[in-house]
Scaffold this active site. Sequence first.
Site, mmCIF file in Angstrom:
data_model
loop_
_atom_site.group_PDB
_atom_site.id
_atom_site.type_symbol
_atom_site.label_atom_id
_atom_site.label_comp_id
_atom_site.label_asym_id
_atom_site.label_seq_id
_atom_site.Cartn_x
_atom_site.Cartn_y
_atom_site.Cartn_z
ATOM 1 N N ASN A 72 31.320 -35.376 24.301
ATOM 2 C CA ASN A 72 30.968 -34.852 22.968
ATOM 3 C C ASN A 72 29.509 -34.406 22.914
ATOM 4 O OD1 ASN A 72 33.410 -36.559 22.475
ATOM 5 N ND2 ASN A 72 33.014 -35.918 20.369
ATOM 6 N N TYR A 79 44.363 -28.587 20.925
ATOM 7 C CA TYR A 79 43.091 -28.099 21.481
ATOM 8 C C TYR A 79 42.978 -28.479 22.957
ATOM 9 C CZ TYR A 79 38.272 -28.656 22.989
ATOM 10 O OH TYR A 79 37.131 -28.650 23.741
ATOM 11 N N ASN A 100 32.700 -44.651 16.185
ATOM 12 C CA ASN A 100 32.341 -43.696 15.124
ATOM 13 C C ASN A 100 31.624 -44.398 13.972
ATOM 14 O OD1 ASN A 100 33.509 -41.644 16.591
ATOM 15 N ND2 ASN A 100 35.499 -41.834 15.586
ATOM 16 N N THR A 103 36.332 -29.582 28.848
ATOM 17 C CA THR A 103 36.122 -30.792 28.068
ATOM 18 C C THR A 103 36.740 -32.020 28.733
ATOM 19 O OG1 THR A 103 36.776 -31.861 25.987
ATOM 20 C CG2 THR A 103 38.185 -30.094 26.752
ATOM 21 N N ASP A 104 36.182 -33.184 28.402
ATOM 22 C CA ASP A 104 36.788 -34.434 28.898
ATOM 23 C C ASP A 104 38.160 -34.676 28.273
ATOM 24 O OD1 ASP A 104 35.948 -35.047 26.320
ATOM 25 O OD2 ASP A 104 34.652 -36.723 26.894
ATOM 26 N N GLU A 105 38.455 -33.972 27.173
ATOM 27 C CA GLU A 105 39.711 -34.242 26.459
ATOM 28 C C GLU A 105 40.947 -33.856 27.261
ATOM 29 O OE1 GLU A 105 39.968 -33.302 22.377
ATOM 30 O OE2 GLU A 105 37.902 -33.867 21.963
ATOM 31 N N ALA A 156 35.230 -20.417 22.897
ATOM 32 C CA ALA A 156 36.454 -21.225 22.740
ATOM 33 C C ALA A 156 36.615 -21.632 21.285
ATOM 34 C CB ALA A 156 36.387 -22.473 23.614
ATOM 35 N N LYS A 173 42.771 -26.146 26.422
ATOM 36 C CA LYS A 173 41.692 -26.185 27.426
ATOM 37 C C LYS A 173 42.265 -26.552 28.801
ATOM 38 C CE LYS A 173 37.826 -25.595 26.862
ATOM 39 N NZ LYS A 173 37.071 -24.312 26.889
#
Length: 353
Positions: free
Chosen positions: A187, A158, A257, A133-135, A91, A162
């Site tokens: 992540n 992105y 972050n 992905t969780d996104e 991917a 997905k």
Amino acid sequence: MLIDTSRANLLITGGAGFMGSCFIRQLLKDPLFTGKVVNLDALTYSGNLDNLKVFEEDPRYLFVKDNILNQNLVEKLLFEEKIDAIVHFAAETHVDRSISDASAFMQTNVLGTTSLLEAVRKYPHVHFHHISTDEVYGALGDTGSFSEDSSYLPNSPYAASKAASDHFVRAYGKTYGISTTISHAGNNYGPCQYPEKLIPFIVTQLLKKGALPLYGKGDNVRDWLFVEDHANAVRLILEKGRSSEVYNIASSQEITNLGLTKLIIKLFARKTNSDIEELESLITFVEDRPGHDFRYSMNTSKIANEVGFVPKYALQEGLSETVSWYLENTSWLKNVLNEEYDTWVESQYEACK
Ligand code: DAU
């Protein structure tokens, strides 16, 4: 049992990448594994055969350099290598690149996935596991978490690519009766990750004593999963999961972050005898990512209850291992820090020019 992974012949797409190569290393390190791993990888910018060097001569391993869009080749591999399951890692994965140009994401993530599914239609005994992905679920505020039943609300090109690929996997399962499973991971981090993602990027910048650009105020939250835990979870799904099901994989270790960057600095300073304050002064707050998802979090009771997955790595432990790996593998890093990489960083970050 879906697949007996100790004996199966597996076609791994994107097996030279960060997550795919970890999955292959875990299998080939397992002395009980008597099956075959066929690694199909186009070796685009983040694919790296150094990740699998020690297994080059292993009779259980075959590397094929080609694109997943080459449906004829995939069909040939399914037939000739007597493949039992495809584990689809290949991917385009970097959100910032998808914001700059989404075309490769549509090609690889959407068309590439459907091309593989078309190949499986011709060999319907082959199980198809899709790494997602969780996104795809979108972003959360300060509280709550996604479950496997959450709505799809992708925010970046992105994530949209997905989400589209997930829908195709589901649709091919329903329409053509293909056996499928999908996993949504949080992540991932760990050794061999291309240094465009936050953790290896920060470590690379620390090695250069360069700026550490954090988007916005650095208060976005991610849930970090060590890549070895991810690989283990995927193997458990292949073994013990149920066909047509979706599983979320996460470690429930959320951190901002900024908090994460400070933790990396602490570990890096300890391992290199550097001054923490001096390294912290490299933190630079930069313009926010457009459409930046604030927080991801997933409820993992399904994967725990159905396949028995429990993450082994605490964040501090996994991060420490990761920082040490980058410090010890300078030749791996040197090989990927090429002109293409520098051009990307300079185009992306004013602070790094
Ligand atoms: O959640 C799973 C997803 O995690 C995967 O599906 C994606 O493939 C993967 O790229 C990752 O997406 P993120 O956008 O969360 O990962 P990234 O490492 O790019 O960024 C992590 C967080 O750090 C995010 O909030 C953006 C921020 N960030 C990132 C970079 C590279 C910065 O503040 N500065 C940076 O330089």
